[in-house]
Motif scaffolding. Structure first.
Motif, PDB file in Angstrom:
ATOM      1  N   CYS A  11      38.073  11.565  39.886  1.00  0.00           N
ATOM      2  CA  CYS A  11      37.155  12.730  40.443  1.00  0.00           C
ATOM      3  C   CYS A  11      38.677  12.271  41.959  1.00  0.00           C
ATOM      4  N   ALA A  12      39.301  10.995  42.296  1.00  0.00           N
ATOM      5  CA  ALA A  12      40.099  10.631  43.067  1.00  0.00           C
ATOM      6  C   ALA A  12      41.620  10.998  43.036  1.00  0.00           C
ATOM      7  N   ALA A  13      42.085  10.989  42.076  1.00  0.00           N
ATOM      8  CA  ALA A  13      43.222  11.357  41.511  1.00  0.00           C
ATOM      9  C   ALA A  13      43.024  12.850  40.716  1.00  0.00           C
ATOM     10  N   LEU A  14      42.345  13.316  40.857  1.00  0.00           N
ATOM     11  CA  LEU A  14      42.693  14.990  40.512  1.00  0.00           C
ATOM     12  C   LEU A  14      43.795  15.367  41.592  1.00  0.00           C
ATOM     13  N   PRO A  15      44.615  16.187  41.271  1.00  0.00           N
ATOM     14  CA  PRO A  15      45.242  16.886  41.982  1.00  0.00           C
ATOM     15  C   PRO A  15      44.330  17.760  42.499  1.00  0.00           C
ATOM     16  N   ALA A  16      45.592  18.332  43.762  1.00  0.00           N
ATOM     17  CA  ALA A  16      45.528  19.177  44.836  1.00  0.00           C
ATOM     18  C   ALA A  16      44.814  20.103  44.333  1.00  0.00           C
ATOM     19  N   HIS A  17      43.765  21.360  44.472  1.00  0.00           N
ATOM     20  CA  HIS A  17      44.080  22.899  43.464  1.00  0.00           C
ATOM     21  C   HIS A  17      44.293  23.973  45.149  1.00  0.00           C
ATOM     22  N   ALA A  18      44.504  24.362  44.814  1.00  0.00           N
ATOM     23  CA  ALA A  18      45.079  25.923  45.273  1.00  0.00           C
ATOM     24  C   ALA A  18      44.098  26.767  45.310  1.00  0.00           C
ATOM     25  N   GLU A  19      43.392  27.352  46.431  1.00  0.00           N
ATOM     26  CA  GLU A  19      42.527  28.040  45.937  1.00  0.00           C
ATOM     27  C   GLU A  19      42.631  29.739  45.676  1.00  0.00           C
ATOM     28  N   ASP A  20      42.049  30.094  45.027  1.00  0.00           N
ATOM     29  CA  ASP A  20      42.073  31.541  44.202  1.00  0.00           C
ATOM     30  C   ASP A  20      41.650  32.806  45.663  1.00  0.00           C
ATOM     31  N   ALA A  21      41.826  33.770  45.367  1.00  0.00           N
ATOM     32  CA  ALA A  21      41.280  34.678  46.270  1.00  0.00           C
ATOM     33  C   ALA A  21      40.960  35.905  44.894  1.00  0.00           C
ATOM     34  N   PHE A  22      39.777  36.517  44.969  1.00  0.00           N
ATOM     35  CA  PHE A  22      39.264  37.599  43.715  1.00  0.00           C
ATOM     36  C   PHE A  22      39.043  38.928  44.262  1.00  0.00           C
ATOM     37  N   PRO A  23      38.923  39.759  43.825  1.00  0.00           N
ATOM     38  CA  PRO A  23      38.751  40.615  44.406  1.00  0.00           C
ATOM     39  C   PRO A  23      36.811  40.773  44.362  1.00  0.00           C
ATOM     40  N   ALA A  24      36.849  41.633  45.515  1.00  0.00           N
ATOM     41  CA  ALA A  24      35.269  42.197  44.768  1.00  0.00           C
ATOM     42  C   ALA A  24      35.335  44.029  44.501  1.00  0.00           C
ATOM     43  N   THR A  25      34.194  44.138  44.230  1.00  0.00           N
ATOM     44  CA  THR A  25      33.645  46.021  44.154  1.00  0.00           C
ATOM     45  C   THR A  25      32.089  45.651  44.296  1.00  0.00           C
ATOM     46  N   LEU A  26      31.891  47.040  45.068  1.00  0.00           N
ATOM     47  CA  LEU A  26      30.587  47.320  45.423  1.00  0.00           C
ATOM     48  C   LEU A  26      30.318  47.888  44.892  1.00  0.00           C
ATOM     49  N   ALA A  27      28.880  47.219  44.075  1.00  0.00           N
ATOM     50  CA  ALA A  27      28.640  48.078  42.609  1.00  0.00           C
ATOM     51  C   ALA A  27      26.618  48.419  43.482  1.00  0.00           C
ATOM     52  N   GLY A  28      26.352  48.858  44.616  1.00  0.00           N
ATOM     53  CA  GLY A  28      24.614  49.011  44.393  1.00  0.00           C
ATOM     54  C   GLY A  28      25.105  48.228  46.147  1.00  0.00           C
ATOM     55  N   HIS A  29      23.929  48.998  47.354  1.00  0.00           N
ATOM     56  CA  HIS A  29      24.055  49.191  48.642  1.00  0.00           C
ATOM     57  C   HIS A  29      22.590  49.280  49.187  1.00  0.00           C
ATOM     58  N   ALA A  30      21.389  48.644  49.456  1.00  0.00           N
ATOM     59  CA  ALA A  30      20.661  49.076  49.740  1.00  0.00           C
ATOM     60  C   ALA A  30      19.782  48.584  50.744  1.00  0.00           C
ATOM     61  N   TYR A  31      18.646  49.097  52.494  1.00  0.00           N
ATOM     62  CA  TYR A  31      19.100  48.465  52.703  1.00  0.00           C
ATOM     63  C   TYR A  31      17.408  48.208  53.464  1.00  0.00           C
ATOM     64  N   LEU A  32      17.131  48.092  54.283  1.00  0.00           N
ATOM     65  CA  LEU A  32      15.373  47.460  54.979  1.00  0.00           C
ATOM     66  C   LEU A  32      15.768  47.696  56.317  1.00  0.00           C
ATOM     67  N   PRO A  33      14.925  48.667  57.464  1.00  0.00           N
ATOM     68  CA  PRO A  33      15.271  48.765  58.518  1.00  0.00           C
ATOM     69  C   PRO A  33      15.509  48.052  59.281  1.00  0.00           C
ATOM     70  N   ALA A  34      16.643  48.050  60.300  1.00  0.00           N
ATOM     71  CA  ALA A  34      16.123  47.390  61.724  1.00  0.00           C
ATOM     72  C   ALA A  34      14.740  47.556  61.598  1.00  0.00           C
ATOM     73  N   PHE A  35      14.338  48.178  62.617  1.00  0.00           N
ATOM     74  CA  PHE A  35      12.861  48.302  63.154  1.00  0.00           C
ATOM     75  C   PHE A  35      11.358  48.050  61.972  1.00  0.00           C
ATOM     76  N   THR A  36      12.004  47.335  60.628  1.00  0.00           N
ATOM     77  CA  THR A  36      10.312  46.966  60.467  1.00  0.00           C
ATOM     78  C   THR A  36       9.617  45.921  61.265  1.00  0.00           C
ATOM     79  N   LEU A  37       8.154  46.019  61.405  1.00  0.00           N
ATOM     80  CA  LEU A  37       7.089  45.140  61.856  1.00  0.00           C
ATOM     81  C   LEU A  37       6.344  44.646  60.634  1.00  0.00           C
TER      82      LEU A  37
END
Length: 446
Positions: A11-37
């Motif tokens: 592990c100590a000898a592993l070369p440095a890895h560049a971090e990748d940025a990946f896409p994200a797509t909204l597949a669903g959206h739901a919510y619980l109302p803020a004023f929920t008691l």
């Protein structure tokens, strides 16, 4: 999981890895109302029926009489809600368990109440089973379970000490992460920081103080820390810096407990731009003695959740302290009441591999998605939560929930800090939003 000397050398000898940025797509959206008691249990003290009485400078027992806002840093925008509440606020979610209940619902939890140990003695602590429905856009709260300590397992005096049921409150713990294992619940706390083991009906089984390198870790809110106290000497955990994320490793049943903020050095300043990850053995009921490091991206100041997706890879939410869409950011000299003075910028879901660590114990970051840049080609965003233009964003100060759903999707949710946070619309309290994201490239990355 212990590394052999040979593997450590590899592990100590592993070369440095560049971090990748990946896409994200909204597949669903739901919510619980803020004023929920929710109503307190029938055997709870009468004090619990009116919550938020101590959020001002003096006790306030006049229900719904004190208008709340987002605070000066965020423009002091009103949220349309007033304290104290009749009942207990569900608030936003502070963590998802990796394992689901038998019916497929999700174990999640509410945090300490109103933000601090001092202002939350009448805020009860509880976790839930919830089920988002992306067809209807609603989140169903199936069950709420209140935490209690009838067997006196908590090692300090609790707020409801003299009661029969001994329900826990936000003056006792700040629960921020949750896991479900073998019919029991494990919770990561920020005040101690502690790890709490409980039954499915909320009874505390044990409480474990954090040990790092053989020394107990304390924070300014840990029972026993006496004020005045010197940061870095009398305590090393920052306020609100305990276990915001606590991942359960599938093959070992180890809890990988990650602090929300960097530890403090002896001079009282953060020890670096990294977070400690300390492992706890659920079978032995004790810390393993091993710890690792997660390096924050530039601009990130904390994490929000941490969950494994397989034997070694895991998802981490890292974030800045911003709130609100940058499209509504305040221009120079603008009235902060009409815009977002500190908009959200860094809100990432990071994929890490815990098996790949360098000689200093840093866990490898593989890549990430940007929650401020989510594609929505199918118009999945709910009405009233869609941006006027540009990509869909998740511009909340505290995004604290992430879990793998399947090979291509993850689920993300926010903690709305009720009634003190906005993010979507100026003048409106943030709802508890659940977003389903299609991220096949991220989940396949290694």
């Amino acid at each position: 999981m212990r590394l052999t000397l040979a593997l450590l050398a590899t592990c100590a000898a592993l070369p440095a890895h560049a971090e990748d940025a990946f896409p994200a797509t909204l597949a669903g959206h739901a919510y619980l109302p803020a004023f929920t008691l929710v109503t307190p249990p029938g055997d709870a003290p009468r004090d619990a029926w009116l919550s938020g009485k101590f959020t001002g400078k003096t006790r306030n027992e006049a229900a719904m009489s004190a208008p709340a806002d987002t605070g000066k840093t965020y423009g002091a925008h009103p949220t349309g809600l007033s304290l104290p509440f009749i009942g207990q606020p569900v608030q936003g979610m502070s963590g998802f368990a990796m394992n689901r209940a038998d019916d497929g619902s999700i174990y999640t939890l509410t945090d300490n109440g109103f933000g601090t140990k001092a202002n939350s003695p009448d805020a009860m602590l509880f976790f839930h089973r919830m089920a988002p429905d992306f067809e209807t856009g609603k989140v169903e709260r199936l069950e709420t379970i209140f935490l209690r300590d009838p067997d006196h397992k908590v090692p300090f005096r609790i707020a409801y000490e003299g009661t029969e049921a001994r329900y826990l409150t936000g003056a006792d713990f700040d629960p921020e992460s949750i896991q479900f294992l073998n019919g029991e619940i494990w919770i990561g706390d920020e005040f101690g920081p502690y790890v709490i083991r409980a039954t499915l009906d909320g009874r505390v089984i044990s409480v474990h103080q954090t040990m790092l390198d053989g020394v107990a870790l304390n924070g300014p809110d840990t029972p026993g820390t006496v004020v005045p106290a010197a940061a870095g000497k009398d305590f090393r955990v920052q306020r609100s810096g305990g276990y915001e994320g606590m991942a359960l490793q599938p093959t070992t049943d180890l809890l990988w407990a990650m602090l929300e903020k960097p530890l403090l050095a002896a001079d009282g300043t953060p020890e670096g731009d990294f977070l400690r990850v300390i492992t706890f053995d659920t079978k032995a009921g004790d810390w393993t003695g091993e710890s690792y490091r997660f390096k924050l991206a530039p601009g990130a100041v904390a994490i929000g959740d941490f969950n494994f997706i397989d034997d070694t890879r895991a998802l981490v939410i890292e974030r800045d302290a911003g709130e609100g869409d940058a499209a509504k950011a305040c221009a120079e000299g603008a009235d902060a009441a009409t815009c977002f003075p500190m908009p959200a910028k860094v809100k990432n879901i990071v994929l890490v591999d815990t098996a790949q660590r360098d000689a200093d114990g840093y866990i490898r970051r593989i890549g990430h998605i940007d929650l401020m840049n989510i594609a929505d080609p199918d118009g999945k965003a709910l009405d009233g939560m869609k941006p006027a233009e540009g990509p869909f964003t998740f511009p909340f100060q505290t995004i604290e929930d992430v879990m793998r759903v399947d090979d291509t999707h993850i689920l993300v949710a926010n903690d709305n800090n009720l009634p003190f946070s906005g993010g979507r619309e100026i003048g409106q309290a943030a709802h508890n939003e659940f977003i389903l994201l299609s991220v096949p490239e991220l989940l396949a990355a290694r």
